[in-house]
Design a protein around this motif. Structure first.
Motif, mmCIF file in Angstrom:
data_model
loop_
_atom_site.group_PDB
_atom_site.id
_atom_site.type_symbol
_atom_site.label_atom_id
_atom_site.label_comp_id
_atom_site.label_asym_id
_atom_site.label_seq_id
_atom_site.Cartn_x
_atom_site.Cartn_y
_atom_site.Cartn_z
ATOM 1 N N UNK A 229 59.196 57.469 76.432
ATOM 2 C CA UNK A 229 59.922 57.277 77.650
ATOM 3 C C UNK A 229 61.451 58.058 77.079
ATOM 4 N N UNK A 230 61.934 58.656 78.236
ATOM 5 C CA UNK A 230 63.078 59.269 77.799
ATOM 6 C C UNK A 230 64.177 59.259 78.890
ATOM 7 N N UNK A 232 67.667 60.946 80.087
ATOM 8 C CA UNK A 232 68.491 62.193 80.053
ATOM 9 C C UNK A 232 68.164 63.250 78.934
ATOM 10 N N UNK A 233 66.632 63.281 79.008
ATOM 11 C CA UNK A 233 66.092 64.333 77.939
ATOM 12 C C UNK A 233 66.112 63.906 76.500
ATOM 13 N N UNK A 234 66.652 62.697 76.298
ATOM 14 C CA UNK A 234 66.414 62.022 74.898
ATOM 15 C C UNK A 234 65.404 60.819 74.790
ATOM 16 N N UNK A 262 57.248 56.635 84.808
ATOM 17 C CA UNK A 262 58.189 57.319 83.971
ATOM 18 C C UNK A 262 59.454 57.661 84.569
ATOM 19 N N UNK A 263 59.431 58.309 85.777
ATOM 20 C CA UNK A 263 60.245 58.670 86.394
ATOM 21 C C UNK A 263 61.188 57.498 86.881
ATOM 22 N N UNK A 265 61.357 54.413 85.426
ATOM 23 C CA UNK A 265 62.125 53.882 84.253
ATOM 24 C C UNK A 265 63.197 54.498 84.013
ATOM 25 N N UNK A 266 63.354 56.011 83.758
ATOM 26 C CA UNK A 266 64.287 56.731 83.401
ATOM 27 C C UNK A 266 65.582 56.418 84.327
#
Lengths: 273, 139
Positions: A229-230, A232-234, A262-263, A265-266
């Motif tokens: 799970x990312x 902001x790219x982290x 995933x989208x 959640x981010x």
């Protein structure tokens, strides 16, 4: 995870304390500028202003500390709305992926979805405290205790569990066809010991930890799927689907579902992003 | 950019890999964040370059890296993921695909910066395989 109501009360208490500290800070700063010689005869307000002026440094330091402390608590707890959204997402993913099992009457704790966050873990016997994956939300209303932590440090060999592997690789990791340890009634026999050893090795956990789980009659999955799970790219954490099915819910058939979650959640974890 | 996104099926670009780790066999597939689900290419009049962009489930700030003086890669600041490729059309001419491949290969080898090897492999495949990009470049 844990008690949502208690967390909500704590979050709101921290919010109120922060607000009160902010207002008091304003009052103290105003009192420091106040010219007491204009107040005659001495009043209660005058005495209060004088007390603030005499203890200005201590008061300001304390109020700043309280304010920062409250902000830290709120950040740690996450807003109740976000926690509720995470819970709803875990439940939705469980129902989507394990639809056939659920409609077949399977127990919720046999097919779970857990969201692990990477960060610090304050446990005396778990030094070093940094580089851990700890659960923050899980599907269903059972098995919600926060007792499962996995090491996910920066060095090779410091990764525990499927979650730790997914974290290190920044990739989806699938382990399936694990021995069914819930059928192991005793750990005394050579065969049983062998199965426990195999399970521990294939899931990157210690044998002792596994034996403790077995003794506590915790659910023993036969397959795992760990998804990074990312935010902001982290890398932020790992989503783990564990199931009593020997075949994991992975592959092309589930990819669109995992991408969608995933989208979402981010976005939930970083509303401003 | 004037052109719309070309939808791609991410699962077709990524194949699960079975590998051994500490003597244990596991199956590893790309992170959902590394798989682009859309690509588009068009000439950007402001930049004076042909730009190929990739769309992902997540977003992050990007940084530009110059490669081979004709190619600029726009990479994720935190992840190193490839978000866009800027190509100097006049200079690159017909060899633009080769130049892109070379730039991506170079970036893959740079271990000092954040990098996503699987993502580079997938974006490389996309540049080669999506015919609409070549058509847009020819325009």
């Amino acid at each position: 995870m844990g008690n949502h109501r208690f967390r909500e009360i704590l979050f709101r208490a921290a919010l109120w304390m922060d607000a009160v500290a902010f207002v008091l800070l304003g009052i103290v700063l105003s009192a420091l500028k106040y010219n007491l010689s204009s107040v005659r005869p001495p009043t209660v307000l005058g005495a209060l202003v004088l007390w603030c002026q005499n203890n200005g440094l201590v008061l300001i330091t304390t109020l700043f500390a309280v304010s920062y402390g409250c902000r830290f608590i709120r950040q740690f707890l996450r807003p109740p709305l976000i926690q509720k959204q995470l819970k709803a997402l875990m439940d939705a993913l469980q129902q989507e992926v394990f639809r056939a099992e659920m409609s077949g009457g399977a127990s919720l704790y046999d097919h779970r979805v857990t969201l692990f966050r990477h960060g610090w873990l304050w446990r005396l016997h778990r030094w070093p405290w940094s580089g851990w994956l700890y659960p923050i939300e899980r599907s269903g209303h059972m098995t919600r205790r926060r007792g499962t932590f996995f090491r996910a440090g920066g060095e090779r060999g410091e990764q525990e569990g499927v979650a730790g592997q997914a974290w290190t690789k920044s990739a989806t990791v699938v382990v399936e066809n694990l021995p069914d340890l819930e059928d192991v009634s005793s750990l005394e026999g050579g065969l049983q010991r062998g199965l426990v050893e195999e399970y521990a090795k294939r899931t990157w956990v210690s044998r002792d930890w596994l034996v403790r789980r077995l003794a506590a009659k915790k659910p023993m999955a036969c397959s795992f799927c760990g998804i990074p799970v990312e935010v902001g790219g982290k890398m932020w954490g790992v989503l783990v689907l564990d199931s009593r099915n020997s075949k994991a819910k992975a592959g092309q058939r589930y990819e669109a579902t995992y991408r969608f979650f995933a989208r979402v959640l981010s976005k939930v974890l970083d509303p401003g992003g | 950019m004037s052109s719309g996104w070309i939808e791609v099926e991410p699962s077709e670009l990524s194949t699960p890999q079975t590998m051994k780790r500490d003597g244990v066999s596991i199956t590893v597939t790309s992170s959902p964040y590394d798989l682009p689900d859309g690509v588009r290419g068009a000439f950007d009049a402001n930049l004076g370059k042909f730009v190929i962009e990739f769309r992902y489930v997540g977003a992050e700030p990007t940084v530009k890296e110059l490669h081979d003086k004709y190619i600029v890669l726009r990479l994720g600041k935190n992840s190193g993921r490839l978000y866009a490729i800027e190509i100097d059309v006049e200079a690159a001419k017909a060899g633009w695909v080769t130049l892109i491949q070379k730039a991506i290969d170079e970036r893959s080898r740079d271990a000092h910066k954040p990098r996503r090897l699987t993502n580079y492999e997938i974006t490389r495949k996309l540049v080669e395989r999506v015919p609409e990009l070549s058509a847009a470049f020819a325009c």
